[in-house]
Structures are given as structure tokens and as C-alpha cells.
Design a protein around this motif. Structure first.
Motif, PDB file in Angstrom:
ATOM      1  N   ARG A   1       0.803  -1.227   0.000  1.00  0.00           N
ATOM      2  CA  ARG A   1       0.000   0.000   0.000  1.00  0.00           C
ATOM      3  C   ARG A   1       0.835   1.276   0.000  1.00  0.00           C
ATOM      4  O   ARG A   1       0.325   2.345   0.288  1.00  0.00           O
ATOM      5  CB  ARG A   1      -0.916   0.008   1.225  1.00  0.00           C
ATOM      6  CG  ARG A   1      -1.891  -1.147   1.251  1.00  0.00           C
ATOM      7  CD  ARG A   1      -2.789  -1.092   2.443  1.00  0.00           C
ATOM      8  NE  ARG A   1      -1.999  -1.129   3.680  1.00  0.00           N
ATOM      9  CZ  ARG A   1      -2.462  -0.795   4.870  1.00  0.00           C
ATOM     10  NH1 ARG A   1      -3.694  -0.384   5.021  1.00  0.00           N
ATOM     11  NH2 ARG A   1      -1.693  -0.868   5.930  1.00  0.00           N
TER      12      ARG A   1
ATOM     13  N   ASN B   1       0.212   6.556   0.898  1.00  0.00           N
ATOM     14  CA  ASN B   1      -0.519   5.381   1.354  1.00  0.00           C
ATOM     15  C   ASN B   1      -1.681   5.190   0.388  1.00  0.00           C
ATOM     16  O   ASN B   1      -2.582   6.017   0.328  1.00  0.00           O
ATOM     17  CB  ASN B   1      -1.020   5.620   2.784  1.00  0.00           C
ATOM     18  CG  ASN B   1      -1.883   4.490   3.310  1.00  0.00           C
ATOM     19  OD1 ASN B   1      -2.204   3.549   2.594  1.00  0.00           O
ATOM     20  ND2 ASN B   1      -2.277   4.600   4.562  1.00  0.00           N
TER      21      ASN B   1
ATOM     22  N   THR C   1      -6.748   1.878   2.510  1.00  0.00           N
ATOM     23  CA  THR C   1      -7.901   2.463   3.201  1.00  0.00           C
ATOM     24  C   THR C   1      -7.704   2.559   4.712  1.00  0.00           C
ATOM     25  O   THR C   1      -8.621   2.959   5.424  1.00  0.00           O
ATOM     26  CB  THR C   1      -9.168   1.630   2.913  1.00  0.00           C
ATOM     27  OG1 THR C   1      -8.933   0.280   3.343  1.00  0.00           O
ATOM     28  CG2 THR C   1      -9.512   1.660   1.438  1.00  0.00           C
ATOM     29  N   LYS C   2      -6.526   2.193   5.202  1.00  0.00           N
ATOM     30  CA  LYS C   2      -6.190   2.296   6.617  1.00  0.00           C
ATOM     31  C   LYS C   2      -4.863   3.017   6.766  1.00  0.00           C
ATOM     32  O   LYS C   2      -3.987   2.903   5.902  1.00  0.00           O
ATOM     33  CB  LYS C   2      -6.065   0.914   7.258  1.00  0.00           C
ATOM     34  CG  LYS C   2      -7.347   0.124   7.299  1.00  0.00           C
ATOM     35  CD  LYS C   2      -7.116  -1.206   7.974  1.00  0.00           C
ATOM     36  CE  LYS C   2      -8.400  -2.015   7.972  1.00  0.00           C
ATOM     37  NZ  LYS C   2      -8.185  -3.338   8.542  1.00  0.00           N
TER      38      LYS C   2
ATOM     39  N   ALA D   1      -5.071   6.992   5.610  1.00  0.00           N
ATOM     40  CA  ALA D   1      -5.619   6.373   4.403  1.00  0.00           C
ATOM     41  C   ALA D   1      -5.591   7.360   3.241  1.00  0.00           C
ATOM     42  O   ALA D   1      -6.080   8.475   3.358  1.00  0.00           O
ATOM     43  CB  ALA D   1      -7.041   5.916   4.662  1.00  0.00           C
TER      44      ALA D   1
END
Length: 141
Positions: free
Chosen positions: A30, A60, A63-64, A94
Motif C-alpha cells: 500500500r 498510502n 484504506t487504513k 488512508a
């Protein structure tokens, strides 16, 4: 050998801020990464110098939020070996981008050679990305 597109950014720290050129991107998991470089003029007595600084831009893509670790290395292209300039760690929410963040620097007496940096990064527990390079002529104006 492929061509690397460069993006030039200016860091507005002061009136003498150097332009920052960023190399092509790489990614792992990510984290998307770009290595960046600047060369600011100076002098050591009567000898002209350049303060070579390595930066990292990272994003990033997940989604976290996550912690991103990174390292930067430096070399003079005429056959020099890679030397570690520094490392660091940042948090990116995110979809958030960070940087350019300074990773390390070195002062070199001017020479007619190209200077190259490379950076890589990883999310906590993940694999290191490939290398993202950037380069500059040490004594260009």
C-alpha cells in the motif's frame, strides 16, 4: 535503460531554498514511493561545494493508516559505492501523501560528475519497495 521522468518542486523554507527533483515511482503493498534530490551551493574556504540532500515522497494507497519506514543512499556515479545517508519513519493516513521529507544529506566538493540518490520504503511488516532513483550534476547552477 529506461528514461525516468523528473518532477521539480521548490521547498519554500527560505530565500536560498534549492529546487528538489524527484525520480520515477515504485511501490510495495500500500506504499507508493518517489526518491528526490537537491543540490544547494556552498563553499569550504575557496572550494565550491554542494549540499546534496535526499528526500522521499510517499503515498498510502490503502484504506487504513500505516507507518512507513524509509532509507536513502548516495553515490557519485563515476564508480562510487552506495553510502547510507539516513532513514526515518512517518505515519500516513488512508490515501494520504507525505513529503518531500528530508532523509539525509552530505556536503561534497564540486566535481564534474553526476550524483545519484536512491530511496526505498515499506509499510510496517511489509516488504521493501524497489529503488526509486534521482540524480543531479553536483555543480550545475
Amino acid at each position: 535503460m529506461g528514461t525516468v521522468a523528473l518532477t521539480v518542486l521548490t521547498i519554500p523554507a527560505n530565500a536560498h531554498a534549492a529546487a528538489v527533483a524527484c525520480g520515477g515511482g515504485v511501490s510495495t503493498g500500500r506504499v507508493a514511493v518517489n526518491g528526490c534530490i537537491s543540490a544547494e551551493r556552498g563553499s569550504a574556504g575557496r572550494f565550491p561545494t554542494r549540499e546534496i540532500t535526499a528526500y522521499i515522497k510517499a503515498r498510502n494507497t490503502g484504506t487504513k493508516g500505516l507507518n512507513i519506514s524509509y532509507e536513502a543512499f548516495f553515490r557519485v556515479v563515476d564508480g562510487g559505492h552506495w553510502e547510507k545517508l539516513g532513514n526515518g519513519r512517518s505515519y500516513a493516513g488512508a490515501g494520504q501523501a507525505i513529503g518531500p521529507v528530508e532523509v539525509g544529506s552530505t556536503t561534497r566538493v564540486c566535481g564534474p560528475v553526476k550524483v545519484e540518490i536512491r530511496v526505498h520504503a515499506r509499510a510496517d511488516g511489509g516488504a521493501w519497495s524497489g529503488w526509486s532513483p534521482a540524480s543531479t550534476k553536483q555543480c550545475q547552477t
